[in-house]
Scaffold this active site. Sequence first.
Site, mmCIF file in Angstrom:
data_model
loop_
_atom_site.group_PDB
_atom_site.id
_atom_site.type_symbol
_atom_site.label_atom_id
_atom_site.label_comp_id
_atom_site.label_asym_id
_atom_site.label_seq_id
_atom_site.Cartn_x
_atom_site.Cartn_y
_atom_site.Cartn_z
ATOM 1 N N CYS A 152 -56.613 -28.420 -7.723
ATOM 2 C CA CYS A 152 -56.146 -29.797 -8.001
ATOM 3 C C CYS A 152 -55.592 -30.550 -6.789
ATOM 4 O O CYS A 152 -55.956 -31.709 -6.573
ATOM 5 C CB CYS A 152 -55.074 -29.767 -9.083
ATOM 6 S SG CYS A 152 -55.702 -29.111 -10.616
ATOM 7 N N ARG A 187 -51.809 -24.838 6.438
ATOM 8 C CA ARG A 187 -52.987 -24.023 6.142
ATOM 9 C C ARG A 187 -52.648 -22.950 5.105
ATOM 10 O O ARG A 187 -53.003 -21.785 5.246
ATOM 11 C CB ARG A 187 -53.600 -23.430 7.418
ATOM 12 C CG ARG A 187 -55.032 -22.936 7.191
ATOM 13 C CD ARG A 187 -55.838 -22.673 8.475
ATOM 14 N NE ARG A 187 -55.155 -21.837 9.418
ATOM 15 C CZ ARG A 187 -54.718 -22.221 10.623
ATOM 16 N NH1 ARG A 187 -54.908 -23.458 11.034
ATOM 17 N NH2 ARG A 187 -54.083 -21.371 11.411
ATOM 18 N N SER A 188 -51.916 -23.333 4.056
ATOM 19 C CA SER A 188 -51.606 -22.378 2.990
ATOM 20 C C SER A 188 -52.883 -22.071 2.214
ATOM 21 O O SER A 188 -53.819 -22.871 2.208
ATOM 22 C CB SER A 188 -50.541 -22.947 2.049
ATOM 23 O OG SER A 188 -51.054 -23.995 1.265
ATOM 24 N N ILE A 211 -48.266 -23.200 11.825
ATOM 25 C CA ILE A 211 -47.392 -22.699 12.892
ATOM 26 C C ILE A 211 -48.066 -21.568 13.670
ATOM 27 O O ILE A 211 -47.684 -21.285 14.784
ATOM 28 C CB ILE A 211 -46.006 -22.269 12.342
ATOM 29 C CG1 ILE A 211 -46.162 -21.376 11.111
ATOM 30 C CG2 ILE A 211 -45.157 -23.474 11.969
ATOM 31 C CD1 ILE A 211 -44.848 -20.897 10.529
HETATM 32 N N1 LIG Z 1 -48.181 -33.198 -4.500
HETATM 33 C C1 LIG Z 1 -48.802 -32.177 -5.025
HETATM 34 O O1 LIG Z 1 -49.644 -32.330 -5.855
HETATM 35 C C2 LIG Z 1 -48.453 -30.822 -4.566
HETATM 36 C C3 LIG Z 1 -47.604 -30.735 -3.546
HETATM 37 N N2 LIG Z 1 -47.278 -29.550 -3.048
HETATM 38 C C4 LIG Z 1 -46.321 -29.627 -1.967
HETATM 39 O O2 LIG Z 1 -46.977 -29.381 -0.733
HETATM 40 C C5 LIG Z 1 -46.118 -28.708 0.135
HETATM 41 C C6 LIG Z 1 -46.806 -27.441 0.636
HETATM 42 O O3 LIG Z 1 -47.102 -26.604 -0.449
HETATM 43 P P1 LIG Z 1 -47.764 -25.180 -0.213
HETATM 44 O O4 LIG Z 1 -48.932 -25.321 0.686
HETATM 45 O O5 LIG Z 1 -47.942 -24.622 -1.550
HETATM 46 O O6 LIG Z 1 -46.550 -24.467 0.548
HETATM 47 P P2 LIG Z 1 -46.528 -23.067 1.330
HETATM 48 O O7 LIG Z 1 -45.102 -22.828 1.631
HETATM 49 O O8 LIG Z 1 -47.343 -22.052 0.636
HETATM 50 O O9 LIG Z 1 -47.299 -23.391 2.692
HETATM 51 C C7 LIG Z 1 -46.808 -24.262 3.657
HETATM 52 C C8 LIG Z 1 -47.588 -24.050 4.942
HETATM 53 O O10 LIG Z 1 -47.159 -24.994 5.901
HETATM 54 C C9 LIG Z 1 -46.957 -24.310 7.115
HETATM 55 N N3 LIG Z 1 -46.013 -24.997 7.969
HETATM 56 C C10 LIG Z 1 -44.659 -24.982 7.910
HETATM 57 N N4 LIG Z 1 -44.151 -25.723 8.905
HETATM 58 C C11 LIG Z 1 -45.177 -26.213 9.608
HETATM 59 C C12 LIG Z 1 -45.288 -27.031 10.758
HETATM 60 N N5 LIG Z 1 -44.224 -27.516 11.366
HETATM 61 N N6 LIG Z 1 -46.522 -27.345 11.205
HETATM 62 C C13 LIG Z 1 -47.610 -26.866 10.589
HETATM 63 N N7 LIG Z 1 -47.578 -26.079 9.513
HETATM 64 C C14 LIG Z 1 -46.370 -25.757 9.028
HETATM 65 C C15 LIG Z 1 -46.491 -22.939 6.702
HETATM 66 O O11 LIG Z 1 -46.669 -22.006 7.745
HETATM 67 C C16 LIG Z 1 -47.393 -22.667 5.511
HETATM 68 O O12 LIG Z 1 -48.648 -22.122 5.883
HETATM 69 C C17 LIG Z 1 -44.835 -28.474 -0.641
HETATM 70 O O13 LIG Z 1 -43.927 -29.489 -0.304
HETATM 71 C C18 LIG Z 1 -45.251 -28.593 -2.084
HETATM 72 O O14 LIG Z 1 -44.206 -29.028 -2.916
HETATM 73 C C19 LIG Z 1 -47.834 -28.414 -3.492
HETATM 74 C C20 LIG Z 1 -48.711 -28.399 -4.530
HETATM 75 C C21 LIG Z 1 -49.020 -29.630 -5.192
#
Ligand SMILES: NC(=O)C1=CN([C@@H]2O[C@H](COP(=O)(O)OP(=O)(O)OC[C@H]3O[C@@H](n4cnc5c(N)ncnc54)[C@H](O)[C@@H]3O)[C@@H](O)[C@H]2O)C=CC1
Length: 334
Positions: A152, A187-188, A211
Amino acid sequence: MSAPTDKPPSSCKVMLSKNVANHLLSEVHEGLKTLEKPPHLVGLLANNDPAALMYAQMTQKTCEENGFKYTMRQVSRDDIEQAILNANTDHNVDGIIVYYPIFGTRQDQYLQQIVDVTKDVEGLSHRYIFNMYQNIRFLDGEAKRQKSILPCTPLANIKILEYLNIYNTILPYGNRLFGHTICVVNRSEVVGRPLAALLANDGACVYSVDITGVQKFTRGEGLQKKTHEVVDLEGKTLKDVVPLCDVVITGVPSDKYKFDTSLLREGAVCVNFSSEKNFPHEVRDKASLFVPSIGKVTIVVLLRNLLRLIQNKRMDDVKPAEATERPGTLEARS
Ligand SMILES: NC(=O)C1=CN([C@@H]2O[C@H](COP(=O)(O)OP(=O)(O)OC[C@H]3O[C@@H](n4cnc5c(N)ncnc54)[C@H](O)[C@@H]3O)[C@@H](O)[C@H]2O)C=CC1
Ligand SMILES: Nc1nc(=O)c2c([nH]1)NC[C@@H]1CN(c3ccc(C(=O)N[C@@H](CCC(=O)O)C(=O)O)cc3)C=[N+]21
């Protein structure tokens, strides 16, 4: 003397996700008309994450406003496996969403794989993920009637780029991002990596930044490959790649993180999918278009996926009857 208020108005257009969501909702409403009863989505909540609860409540509200039935089932970690199995066999349930993280370990991946593939609205089953990375768009091969399910949040980003006309509809479907260079900061496994792959599969040159480093996703020179390939760009950083990009998408889950907008190309398109504000206010001085958050679109994509599951199931249900009653018709149509 010029006061700060004399600053010329910014040329950046801020596009709220509500606009894109409403546009997609009209498509969802068309799909709903073909059904006899409202689709039923079950949300399984087995953690204390406030973000998951908020997301569940927002999903419930959107469902109820748009003719879908939503039931939230709050269970303990110990009961989540059985709750999934029960929803799998419940004929009154059309779609299942399990909120993560639950264990925060590989047990979460195990849980993703036990959701029945015909009820997996988030597209986390192995078959859907495989199709996505391999750029296989249909479940029924050359018949091309049953679309595969895409995750999604990555798909919501794509729907936003389509709405902003970054996708060039003059080009054939599947190549419509050819010529664009896109940076994805995150890149999660659930969002950033699938998003980079989808954009590259659609023809873009994608720099995926985390990172741990920078990777480049492309379908090769002149889009010669069917699916994307990935190369590690040793020693490269965000600073090297952002100036090359006409689109920048961020998803860093930290309120401390602010994207350095001095790196942006003049007139770049900026999209943030993180629940934190990754772009500072100054992004408006550089960007042509800015989408500050995408949550509303993600939820509509979820409903769209649910309709797609029901449509796919319906085709599966009619197939055997057609095959026995009128042999050859399936081949004739495909
Ligand atoms: N709006 C939406 O529909 C959705 C939003 N999200 C949001 O997206 C965000 C990320 O979610 P996920 O990917 O599930 O989180 P996650 O914590 O699994 O992955 C975050 C990634 O970002 C990387 N990261 C952290 N700091 C960084 C930097 N300075 N530069 C580059 N990469 C960096 C991490 O190493 C990790 O790979 C969260 O804020 C979450 O709430 C997640 C799912 C749905
Ligand atoms: N299986 C699973 N899939 C998920 O997609 C998932 C999950 N588990 N667990 C929890 C996180 C969190 N998450 C959010 C989605 C939208 C907004 C959202 O809509 N935010 C609003 C802002 C809302 C506000 O701050 O008021 C917006 O973007 O407009 C936030 C957070 C999905 N998650």
